[in-house]
Design an enzyme around this catalytic site. Structure first.
Site, PDB file in Angstrom:
ATOM      1  N   SER A  58       0.799  -1.218   0.000  1.00 18.19           N
ATOM      2  CA  SER A  58       0.000   0.000   0.000  1.00 18.19           C
ATOM      3  C   SER A  58       0.834   1.271   0.000  1.00 18.19           C
ATOM      4  O   SER A  58       0.336   2.341  -0.324  1.00 18.19           O
ATOM      5  CB  SER A  58      -0.934   0.026   1.214  1.00 18.19           C
ATOM      6  OG  SER A  58      -0.189  -0.027   2.418  1.00 18.19           O
ATOM      7  N   ASP A  98      -3.902   8.008   7.831  1.00 20.58           N
ATOM      8  CA  ASP A  98      -4.724   7.074   8.595  1.00 20.58           C
ATOM      9  C   ASP A  98      -3.805   6.357   9.579  1.00 20.58           C
ATOM     10  O   ASP A  98      -2.640   6.734   9.728  1.00 20.58           O
ATOM     11  CB  ASP A  98      -5.505   6.107   7.681  1.00 20.58           C
ATOM     12  CG  ASP A  98      -4.619   5.157   6.883  1.00 20.58           C
ATOM     13  OD1 ASP A  98      -3.431   4.985   7.235  1.00 20.58           O
ATOM     14  OD2 ASP A  98      -5.105   4.571   5.895  1.00 20.58           O
ATOM     15  N   HIS A 128      -0.791   4.872   7.362  1.00 19.32           N
ATOM     16  CA  HIS A 128      -0.184   5.478   6.180  1.00 19.32           C
ATOM     17  C   HIS A 128       0.060   6.974   6.339  1.00 19.32           C
ATOM     18  O   HIS A 128      -0.773   7.684   6.904  1.00 19.32           O
ATOM     19  CB  HIS A 128      -1.088   5.238   4.964  1.00 19.32           C
ATOM     20  CG  HIS A 128      -1.397   3.794   4.728  1.00 19.32           C
ATOM     21  ND1 HIS A 128      -2.540   3.187   5.214  1.00 19.32           N
ATOM     22  CD2 HIS A 128      -0.699   2.841   4.079  1.00 19.32           C
ATOM     23  CE1 HIS A 128      -2.531   1.910   4.869  1.00 19.32           C
ATOM     24  NE2 HIS A 128      -1.426   1.675   4.188  1.00 19.32           N
TER      25      HIS A 128
END
Length: 359
Positions: free
Chosen positions: A44, A334, A337
């Site tokens: 990610s 978040d 991240h």
């Protein structure tokens, strides 16, 4: 979004491996880029939306993700805006962002100068990708082989081979192997000690790099782990430690990074013509987390999205009403991240201190 314009864009499911700085400013001179394309593998930290097109919950193609990206639209990037490889590509004078291979809005004419095969929630270990049914690393390599065939058909054998050998290959993964798999799921922790698991993952990384090399890759950036014990979710759940970083997780990151560094030295000796570099985000990110005000941040322990303590993915959408108004004040977007601003800082550091030899 075919035929992207080279203009500025307002600036690890788990994981991430990379003052908003305009990265192109660090490029000296006005000569054409020495790197014709940026090709990305990972999780990610560098997924630009591949997971949007596979059946998994590890997605971020909804608000408030992407609110500071071009057009204010979510793309599948786990951030409020651009991710590290977008900034790296921009700094290398290639293009302002790297598209996802599975995104039907793009075709080989877009991918010829850069593409990401990354998948949020994946890792070196196939068992990690199985947790949330995402794209394993070996499948990303199969996509790359398919890409090579398309590239040769698009620009011809000679031009394609030149792009393949001169492109910069970026690898950014590993955090999920520990936080999503080893420390969370039964299985690997009963088979391996943390040190043994690090060795197992380093072996996978070595085999992957050798396969990339066999396919023509020569310029490769192997990304290290961030201080994963300092991610907001880990701090939120660290009740005994008073919501501080978890030292044991950070120590594992440091140990694994040392092994990856040793691996780069080994392969540079073994593989003729390869330029393998180790891009380590650990210390710059730890510096930002420990002294956020020095970099213009107000918060490093909680994130911008929702309550900032444990949300990511769909939980961010459900808690959107609590999301901060200015992400540039937060180190993290978040609970796992970084914000676009943090991504720009880490990418800028990596470009100037590691990738500069490719400029």
């Amino acid at each position: 979004m075919q035929g992207q314009q080279n203009k500025a864009i307002p600036s690890s499911f788990l994981c991430m491996n990379f003052l908003c700085i305009l990265l192109p400013l660090i490029v000296i001179g006005t000569s054409a880029a020495k790197v014709p394309a940026v090709i990305v593998f990972g999780d990610s930290s560098v997924d630009a939306g591949n997971n949007n097109y596979i059946p998994t919950v590890a997605r971020s193609n909804f608000e408030p993700y992407g609110r500071d990206f071009q057009g204010g639209k979510p793309t599948g990037r786990f951030s409020n805006g651009r991710i590290p490889t977008d900034f790296i590509s921009d700094a290398l004078r290639v293009k302002p962002y790297i598209p996802a291979y599975l995104d039907p809005k793009y075709n080989i004419s877009d991918f010829a100068t850069g593409v990401t095969f990354a998948s949020a929630a994946t890792g070196y270990d196939n068992a990690t990708s199985d947790v949330l049914s995402v794209i394993p690393l070996w499948r990303q390599l199969e996509y790359y082989k398919d890409y090579q065939n398309k590239l040769r058909a698009h620009v011809g054998e000679i031009k394609a081979n030149e792009t393949i050998s001169e492109a910069l290959y970026v690898m950014s993964l590993g955090t999920n192997d520990f936080l999503e798999n080893y420390y969370t799921m039964p299985g690997r922790s009963s088979q391996y000690t943390p040190g043994q698991y690090e060795n197992f993952l380093a072996g996978v990384a070595e085999n992957f790099i050798k396969k990339l090399y066999g396919l023509g890759a020569r310029k490769i950036s192997l990304g290290g782990l961030p201080p994963m014990g300092c991610l907001p979710l880990e701090r939120t759940t660290n009740f005994v430690g008073g919501n501080d970083c978890i030292p044991s997780y950070n120590n594992v990151a440091l140990e694994f990074n040392s092994k990856l560094k040793i691996l780069t030295v080994k392969l540079n000796k073994e593989l003729p013509g390869i330029k393998l570099v180790f891009s380590n985000p650990y210390f710059i990110l730890l510096s930002i987390i420990k002294k956020p005000s020095r970099y213009g941040f107000q918060s490093a322990s909680v994130a911008c999205c929702a309550t900032g303590m444990f949300e990511m993915g769909y939980a961010c959408r459900r808690g959107a009403m609590f999301t901060c108004s200015d992400a540039s004040k937060y180190v993290f977007w978040d609970s796992f991240h970084p914000t676009e601003k943090t991504n720009s800082l880490v990418a800028n550091y990596v470009v100037k201190n590691v990738l500069a030899e490719f400029l």
